[in-house]
Design a protein around this motif. Sequence first.
Motif, short mmCIF file in Angstrom:
data_model
loop_
_atom_site.label_atom_id
_atom_site.label_comp_id
_atom_site.label_asym_id
_atom_site.label_seq_id
_atom_site.Cartn_x
_atom_site.Cartn_y
_atom_site.Cartn_z
N ALA A 10 0.85 -1.19 0.00
CA ALA A 10 0.00 0.00 0.00
C ALA A 10 0.89 1.24 0.00
O ALA A 10 1.94 1.26 0.63
N ALA A 11 0.44 2.26 -0.69
CA ALA A 11 1.21 3.51 -0.75
C ALA A 11 1.18 4.19 0.61
O ALA A 11 0.18 4.20 1.29
N ALA A 12 2.32 4.74 0.97
CA ALA A 12 2.41 5.47 2.24
C ALA A 12 1.65 6.78 2.12
O ALA A 12 1.60 7.37 1.04
N PRO A 13 1.07 7.26 3.21
CA PRO A 13 0.36 8.54 3.13
C PRO A 13 1.34 9.67 2.84
O PRO A 13 2.50 9.62 3.25
N ALA A 14 0.86 10.66 2.14
CA ALA A 14 1.71 11.80 1.80
C ALA A 14 2.07 12.57 3.06
O ALA A 14 1.24 12.72 3.95
N PRO A 15 3.31 13.03 3.16
CA PRO A 15 3.70 13.80 4.34
C PRO A 15 2.94 15.11 4.40
O PRO A 15 2.65 15.73 3.38
N ALA A 16 2.61 15.55 5.60
CA ALA A 16 1.90 16.81 5.78
C ALA A 16 2.82 17.97 5.45
O ALA A 16 4.02 17.90 5.70
N THR A 17 2.28 19.02 4.92
CA THR A 17 3.09 20.19 4.62
C THR A 17 3.38 20.95 5.90
O THR A 17 2.71 20.78 6.90
N SER A 18 4.39 21.79 5.86
CA SER A 18 4.75 22.54 7.06
C SER A 18 3.63 23.50 7.46
O SER A 18 3.45 23.78 8.63
N ALA A 19 2.86 23.98 6.49
CA ALA A 19 1.75 24.87 6.82
C ALA A 19 0.67 24.12 7.59
O ALA A 19 0.03 24.67 8.47
N ALA A 20 0.47 22.86 7.26
CA ALA A 20 -0.54 22.08 7.95
C ALA A 20 -0.07 21.67 9.34
O ALA A 20 -0.87 21.49 10.25
N LYS A 21 1.24 21.53 9.52
CA LYS A 21 1.78 21.10 10.81
C LYS A 21 1.68 22.19 11.86
O LYS A 21 1.40 21.91 13.01
N SER A 22 1.96 23.41 11.49
CA SER A 22 1.97 24.48 12.48
C SER A 22 0.73 25.34 12.33
O SER A 22 0.40 25.82 11.26
N ALA A 23 0.03 25.50 13.43
CA ALA A 23 -1.15 26.34 13.42
C ALA A 23 -0.71 27.80 13.40
O ALA A 23 0.37 28.14 13.84
N ALA A 24 -1.58 28.64 12.91
CA ALA A 24 -1.26 30.06 12.85
C ALA A 24 -1.24 30.64 14.26
O ALA A 24 -2.08 30.30 15.09
N ALA A 25 -0.28 31.48 14.53
CA ALA A 25 -0.19 32.13 15.83
C ALA A 25 -1.26 33.21 15.92
O ALA A 25 -1.62 33.82 14.91
N PRO A 26 -1.77 33.47 17.11
CA PRO A 26 -2.80 34.51 17.25
C PRO A 26 -2.24 35.92 17.05
O PRO A 26 -2.98 36.86 16.91
N TYR A 27 -0.92 36.03 17.02
CA TYR A 27 -0.28 37.32 16.78
C TYR A 27 1.09 37.10 16.17
O TYR A 27 1.62 36.01 16.19
N THR A 28 1.64 38.17 15.64
CA THR A 28 2.97 38.16 15.05
C THR A 28 3.91 38.86 16.01
O THR A 28 3.53 39.83 16.66
N LEU A 29 5.13 38.38 16.10
CA LEU A 29 6.14 39.06 16.90
C LEU A 29 7.02 39.87 15.96
O LEU A 29 7.41 39.39 14.90
N VAL A 30 7.32 41.09 16.36
CA VAL A 30 8.23 41.95 15.59
C VAL A 30 9.45 42.20 16.48
O VAL A 30 9.31 42.65 17.62
N VAL A 31 10.63 41.92 15.96
CA VAL A 31 11.86 42.05 16.73
C VAL A 31 12.21 43.53 16.88
O VAL A 31 12.33 44.26 15.90
N LYS A 32 12.35 43.98 18.14
CA LYS A 32 12.74 45.38 18.39
C LYS A 32 14.20 45.50 18.81
O LYS A 32 14.79 46.56 18.69
N HIS A 33 14.80 44.43 19.33
CA HIS A 33 16.22 44.36 19.65
C HIS A 33 16.74 43.04 19.09
O HIS A 33 16.20 41.99 19.42
#
Length: 67
Positions: A10-33
Amino acid sequence: MDSTTSDTQAAAPAPATSAAKSAAAPYTLVVKHAFADYQIGQEITDAAEVAVVLAGENTANVLKRAV
């Protein structure tokens, strides 16, 4: 040879993409230092990276921005 079972595997299942693995963060961090490999103004959007930065000692080096 007569066989009722198939020799093919049987064919192995396709690997999940990185977008599917990581959920979106509720906010973005911006580096200040700059710290580690991050430069001033760089945005950190990956939920796993956001969690690591906020859990570590570099929390004061970033700003949280709503998505």
